[in-house]
Design a protein around this motif. Structure first.
Motif, PDB file in Angstrom:
ATOM      1  N   TYR A 203       0.801  -1.224   0.000  1.00 34.74           N
ATOM      2  CA  TYR A 203       0.000   0.000   0.000  1.00 34.74           C
ATOM      3  C   TYR A 203       0.835   1.276   0.000  1.00 34.74           C
ATOM      4  CZ  TYR A 203      -3.701  -3.318   1.101  1.00 34.74           C
ATOM      5  OH  TYR A 203      -4.556  -4.372   1.068  1.00 34.74           O
ATOM      6  N   PRO A 204       1.956   1.330   0.718  1.00 31.78           N
ATOM      7  CA  PRO A 204       2.746   2.576   0.673  1.00 31.78           C
ATOM      8  C   PRO A 204       3.193   2.932  -0.738  1.00 31.78           C
ATOM      9  CG  PRO A 204       3.421   1.225   2.526  1.00 31.78           C
ATOM     10  CD  PRO A 204       2.482   0.395   1.712  1.00 31.78           C
ATOM     11  N   SER A 205       3.576   1.927  -1.554  1.00 29.29           N
ATOM     12  CA  SER A 205       3.997   2.221  -2.924  1.00 29.29           C
ATOM     13  C   SER A 205       2.819   2.693  -3.764  1.00 29.29           C
ATOM     14  CB  SER A 205       4.634   0.974  -3.550  1.00 29.29           C
ATOM     15  OG  SER A 205       5.802   0.600  -2.860  1.00 29.29           O
ATOM     16  N   ALA A 206       1.646   2.079  -3.533  1.00 31.93           N
ATOM     17  CA  ALA A 206       0.458   2.510  -4.260  1.00 31.93           C
ATOM     18  C   ALA A 206       0.101   3.949  -3.906  1.00 31.93           C
ATOM     19  CB  ALA A 206      -0.711   1.576  -3.958  1.00 31.93           C
ATOM     20  N   LEU A 207       0.160   4.284  -2.603  1.00 28.84           N
ATOM     21  CA  LEU A 207      -0.164   5.645  -2.157  1.00 28.84           C
ATOM     22  C   LEU A 207       0.841   6.661  -2.671  1.00 28.84           C
ATOM     23  CD1 LEU A 207      -1.249   4.910   1.521  1.00 28.84           C
ATOM     24  CD2 LEU A 207      -2.727   5.675  -0.355  1.00 28.84           C
ATOM     25  N   GLU A 208       2.078   6.241  -2.793  1.00 28.60           N
ATOM     26  CA  GLU A 208       3.102   7.154  -3.296  1.00 28.60           C
ATOM     27  C   GLU A 208       2.729   7.649  -4.701  1.00 28.60           C
ATOM     28  OE1 GLU A 208       7.872   7.151  -4.454  1.00 28.60           O
ATOM     29  OE2 GLU A 208       6.971   5.403  -3.483  1.00 28.60           O
ATOM     30  N   ILE A 209       2.201   6.733  -5.526  1.00 26.73           N
ATOM     31  CA  ILE A 209       1.795   7.115  -6.888  1.00 26.73           C
ATOM     32  C   ILE A 209       0.509   7.934  -6.851  1.00 26.73           C
ATOM     33  CG2 ILE A 209       1.023   6.217  -9.111  1.00 26.73           C
ATOM     34  CD1 ILE A 209       2.862   3.799  -8.614  1.00 26.73           C
ATOM     35  N   LEU A 210      -0.471   7.459  -6.071  1.00 31.75           N
ATOM     36  CA  LEU A 210      -1.763   8.143  -6.039  1.00 31.75           C
ATOM     37  C   LEU A 210      -1.676   9.560  -5.486  1.00 31.75           C
ATOM     38  CD1 LEU A 210      -3.985   5.169  -4.832  1.00 31.75           C
ATOM     39  CD2 LEU A 210      -3.998   6.217  -7.117  1.00 31.75           C
ATOM     40  N   ASN A 211      -0.732   9.790  -4.583  1.00 32.09           N
ATOM     41  CA  ASN A 211      -0.586  11.123  -3.973  1.00 32.09           C
ATOM     42  C   ASN A 211       0.315  12.046  -4.767  1.00 32.09           C
ATOM     43  OD1 ASN A 211      -2.285  10.716  -1.727  1.00 32.09           O
ATOM     44  ND2 ASN A 211      -0.647   9.593  -0.658  1.00 32.09           N
ATOM     45  N   ASP A 212       0.860  11.543  -5.882  1.00 30.13           N
ATOM     46  CA  ASP A 212       1.726  12.376  -6.713  1.00 30.13           C
ATOM     47  C   ASP A 212       0.903  13.494  -7.354  1.00 30.13           C
ATOM     48  OD1 ASP A 212       3.187  13.029  -9.437  1.00 30.13           O
ATOM     49  OD2 ASP A 212       4.674  12.064  -8.131  1.00 30.13           O
ATOM     50  N   PRO A 213       1.458  14.719  -7.429  1.00 27.98           N
ATOM     51  CA  PRO A 213       0.701  15.826  -8.051  1.00 27.98           C
ATOM     52  C   PRO A 213       0.186  15.499  -9.448  1.00 27.98           C
ATOM     53  CG  PRO A 213       2.650  16.651  -6.935  1.00 27.98           C
ATOM     54  CD  PRO A 213       2.745  15.159  -6.891  1.00 27.98           C
ATOM     55  N   ALA A 214       0.902  14.631 -10.175  1.00 30.19           N
ATOM     56  CA  ALA A 214       0.463  14.304 -11.534  1.00 30.19           C
ATOM     57  C   ALA A 214      -0.851  13.540 -11.544  1.00 30.19           C
ATOM     58  CB  ALA A 214       1.542  13.490 -12.244  1.00 30.19           C
ATOM     59  N   MET A 215      -1.227  12.958 -10.388  1.00 29.31           N
ATOM     60  CA  MET A 215      -2.447  12.165 -10.319  1.00 29.31           C
ATOM     61  C   MET A 215      -3.608  12.948  -9.711  1.00 29.31           C
ATOM     62  SD  MET A 215      -1.666   9.201 -11.562  1.00 29.31           S
ATOM     63  CE  MET A 215      -2.965   8.132 -10.959  1.00 29.31           C
ATOM     64  N   GLN A 216      -3.405  14.214  -9.394  1.00 35.37           N
ATOM     65  CA  GLN A 216      -4.445  14.973  -8.698  1.00 35.37           C
ATOM     66  C   GLN A 216      -5.709  15.155  -9.525  1.00 35.37           C
ATOM     67  OE1 GLN A 216      -4.143  15.833  -5.373  1.00 35.37           O
ATOM     68  NE2 GLN A 216      -2.384  14.458  -5.684  1.00 35.37           N
ATOM     69  N   GLN A 217      -5.552  15.154 -10.838  1.00 28.19           N
ATOM     70  CA  GLN A 217      -6.720  15.361 -11.697  1.00 28.19           C
ATOM     71  C   GLN A 217      -7.414  14.060 -12.068  1.00 28.19           C
ATOM     72  OE1 GLN A 217      -7.713  18.466 -12.217  1.00 28.19           O
ATOM     73  NE2 GLN A 217      -5.920  19.116 -11.012  1.00 28.19           N
ATOM     74  N   GLU A 218      -6.834  12.950 -11.650  1.00 32.72           N
ATOM     75  CA  GLU A 218      -7.391  11.647 -11.998  1.00 32.72           C
ATOM     76  C   GLU A 218      -8.608  11.356 -11.118  1.00 32.72           C
ATOM     77  OE1 GLU A 218      -8.010   8.078 -13.901  1.00 32.72           O
ATOM     78  OE2 GLU A 218      -6.744   9.792 -14.447  1.00 32.72           O
ATOM     79  N   ALA A 219      -9.735  11.130 -11.746  1.00 32.66           N
ATOM     80  CA  ALA A 219     -10.961  10.845 -11.011  1.00 32.66           C
ATOM     81  C   ALA A 219     -10.821   9.543 -10.235  1.00 32.66           C
ATOM     82  CB  ALA A 219     -12.135  10.753 -11.988  1.00 32.66           C
TER      83      ALA A 219
END
Length: 540
Positions: free
Chosen positions: A155-171
Motif C-alpha cells: 500500500y505505501p507504494s500505491a499511495l506514493e503514486i496516487l498522492n503524486d501531483p500528476a495524479m491529482q486530476q485523476e478521477a
C-alpha cells in the motif's frame, strides 16, 4: 507501400536545390495537422517539405516527429539525424528536445515489451512505476502500477503514486487513497509511522524517556522493526547519560559505563569520574578523613592506572600514608604504633625512599614493648616474722598499676587475759599478787596492710611503692610462782598503730610473680629499723 513510395520520393527530391513556392503553404498545413494530433496525416504531409526543400531541416524534423508519435522510434531517430545534418542554429534546440523524447520513448517501448514477457506481478509493478516516472502523462502506466501494488498489499507504494501531483486530476484517485488508508495493513503502518515520527521529534528535543515510549509504540505495530529498534536503543543510551548527568553521583556514572562502556559519552563519564575521585580524596585528606581519602585515591589507581593524573594520585596517597603514620605515633598506644607501622609500609610500597627503615625498626621494638598484655596477679606475701599474708595487683606496660598487700603472724588471735599491765621493765606492780614473775617470753601480734602503685622499669621488672597501716602489740608472759599458772600481759610501752611505708621490686618470670621489698612502720616503738618482705604470686 506508402512508406516505400515516400522513401523513393525523398530520394528523387534530394537533388532539387531551389525552394518551392509551395513550401510555406505546406509548412502551415503541417502545423495544423500537429495541433490536431493527426500523426498518420503528418507522416504523409511532412515529406512534402522535403520535396520542396530537401536541404532544409524542416521536412526531416516533422517526419521524425510523426514517426515518434506513432511509436516508430528507430525511424524517428533516422530522420532526426537528417534534420541535424541540415539544421541551422534556430533548429538545434528543438531537435535536441525531440532527440531526448525519442530516446525516452524508445526506453519506454522496450520496458513495455519486457513487462509483457514477465509473469512476476511484484516486478511488473515496479516496471509500470518506472514507465510512469518516464512519462507521468501516461496515467495508464500509473494505474497499472497501483493495481499491481494493491494486489501484493504494498500500500505505501500505491499511495506514493496516487498522492503524486500528476495524479491529482485523476478521477477516483482520492477515493482510492481513502480506501487504502482504512485497510488493517495501512492502519498498522500509519500507527507505526506516527509513533516513529513522534519518537524522532522527542529525541531531537532531548526528551529521551518519552522518545523510548514512542519507539516502543512503533515496535508494538511492527515488532522487530530495525529502524525503531535502533532509534530506541539510541534513546535509551541518551536517557541513561542524561540521568547520570542529572543525578551527578559516582555511582550514576559507573552504572552508565557498566551499561554502555563504548557509548559516545563514555569518555566524558570517565573524565568526570577521574576528577571526582581526586576531588573527594583531597577533600577527605583536608578534613582528616583518612578512610575516605584513601578509598578514592585507590579507586583512581585501580580504575585508571594509566590516567592523566596517576602520578598526582600516587604522590598524594603517599603523603596521606606518611602523615597518618606521624599522627598515629603521637597517640602513644600500642595499637597506634602498629597502625603507624602499617602506614609506613603502604608508603614504602609506593616509594621505598620515602620511609626510614631505621625509624620503622624502632617503632617495631616500641610496639613489641607496648603491646605486651597487662598482667594481674594474686599470691602469698610475708616477712621474716609475719608469714601469713597475701598480695594482689596489676602490672601494666604503659600506665601505673595498683596493688594491695597484707600480712600477719600466728599470734594475731592472742590477747592479754588479765586486767593489769606491764612495761618494758617487766614490772608486776599492777599484779594482784607479787608472785607473778616475767618468764622471758614475748609475743608480738602484728598486722601490716599496704596499698600502692606499680610501675614498669623494663620488662619483666616493675617497681612498687605504697603505704598503709601497721598494728603492733607486745604481750609478755608472766608465771604465778605459787600455783604455776601463766598469763599474757599487755605491754603498752610497745603497742602502737602507725603509718607503714614500703617499696620494692616485682619480677615476672613466666606465669610467676616474685616480690621483694622493704618497709618501715613510722613509730619508734617498732623494734626493727626496716623489715624485708617477699612474696610469690601467679598471673591471670
Amino acid at each position: 507501400m506508402r512508406v516505400l513510395f515516400f522513401i523513393a520520393l525523398v530520394f528523387a527530391c534530394s537533388i532539387v536545390n531551389a525552394q518551392s513556392a509551395n513550401f510555406v503553404q505546406v509548412e502551415q498545413k503541417v502545423k495544423n495537422i500537429i495541433s490536431n494530433a493527426q500523426w498518420d496525416e503528418l507522416l504523409v504531409v511532412a515529406p512534402e517539405l522535403v520535396i520542396e526543400e530537401p536541404s532544409k531541416a524542416d521536412g526531416y524534423y516533422y517526419t521524425s516527429y510523426a514517426f515518434y508519435k506513432l511509436n516508430s522510434f528507430d525511424k524517428a531517430a533516422e530522420y532526426l539525424k537528417l534534420a541535424e545534418k541540415y539544421a541551422d542554429e534556430s533548429w538545434k534546440e528543438k531537435i535536441g528536445r525531440l532527440k531526448t523524447d525519442i530516446e525516452s520513448g524508445a526506453r519506454v517501448d522496450q520496458a513495455e515489451k519486457s513487462i509483457e514477457k514477465k509473469k512476476d506481478d511484484s516486478r511488473s509493478a515496479q516496471d509500470y512505476k518506472k514507465l510512469w516516472e518516464m512519462d507521468k502523462s501516461n496515467i495508464e502506466h500509473a494505474l497499472n502500477a497501483v493495481e499491481k501494488f494493491i494486489e501484493k498489499e504494498d500500500y505505501p507504494s500505491a499511495l506514493e503514486i496516487l498522492n503524486d501531483p500528476a495524479m491529482q486530476q485523476e478521477a477516483g484517485a482520492k477515493a482510492l487513497v481513502g480506501k487504502i488508508q482504512k485497510t488493517p495493513a495501512m492502519i498498522k503502518l500509519n500507527g507505526y509511522n506516527k509513533a516513529f515520527k513522534e519518537g524522532q521529534d522527542l529525541y531531537n528535543r532531548e526528551n529521551y524517556a518519552d522518545a523510548v515510549t514512542k519507539f516502543n509504540q512503533a515496535l508494538s505495530f511492527m515488532p522487530g522493526d530495525r529502524a525503531a529498534s535502533v532509534n530506541k536503543s539510541k534513546a535509551v543510551q541518551r536517557n541513561a547519560w542524561k540521568t547520570a548527568r542529572s543525578t551527578h553521583t559516582i555511582e550514576s556514572y559507573k552504572t552508565y559505563l557498566r551499561q554502555y562502556p563504548s557509548d559516545e559519552y563514555s569518555t566524558d563519564a570517565h573524565d568526570i569520574l577521574q576528577r571526582s575521585y581526586l576531588s573527594l580524596a583531597r577533600e577527605g585528606a583536608s578534613k582528616g578523613s583518612f578512610d575516605d581519602a584513601e578509598r578514592y585515591y585507590k579507586q583512581y589507581q585501580s580504575e585508571y592506572p594509566a590516567g592523566p593524573q596517576i602520578k598526582d594520585a600516587d604522590r598524594e596517597l603517599l603523603d596521606l600514608y606518611v602523615n597518618e603514620a606521624k599522627k598515629q605515633e603521637q597517640l602513644k598506644e600500642a595499637y597506634n604504633i602498629s597502625r603507624a607501622i602499617d602506614m609506613y609500609a603502604l608508603a614504602s610500597n609506593l616509594n621505598p625512599a620515602s620511609v626510614s627503615s631505621e625509624h620503622v625498626e624502632k617503632l617495631k621494638k616500641k610496639y613489641k614493648r607496648w603491646s605486651r598484655p597487662d598482667t594481674y596477679f594474686f599470691g602469698w606475701s610475708a616477712d621474716e616474722k609475719n608469714m601469713l599474708g597475701f598480695m594482689s595487683g596489676g602490672l601494666k606496660n604503659r600506665k601505673p598499676g595498683m596493688y594491695f598487700a597484707a600480712r600477719t603472724n600466728g599470734d594475731i588471735s592472742k590477747s592479754s587475759d588479765v586486767s593489769w599491765k606491764t612495761d618494758d621493765k617487766n614490772s608486776n606492780s599492777g599484779a594482784p599478787l607479787p608472785t607473778w614473775k616475767f618468764n622471758n617470753t614475748i609475743i608480738n601480734p602484728a598486722v601490716h596492710v599496704t596499698i600502692g602503685i606499680t610501675q614498669k622499669i623494663a620488662y619483666p621488672l616493675w617497681a612498687y611503692a605504697g603505704a598503709g597501716v601497721t598494728y603492733y602489740t607486745d604481750l609478755r608472759e608472766f608465771k604465778n610462782s605459787s600455783n604455776g599458772a601463766t598469763s599474757l600481759v599487755e605491754n603498752p610501752d610497745r603497742k602502737f598503730t602507725a603509718l607503714n611505708i614500703e617499696g620494692g621490686l616485682l619480677l615476672k618470670a613466666g606465669f610467676l610473680i616474685l616480690r621483694y621489698g622493704i618497709n618501715k612502720p613510722m613509730n619508734d616503738r617498732f623494734p626493727q629499723a626496716i623489715v624485708q618482705h617477699f612474696g610469690v604470686g601467679f598471673d591471670f
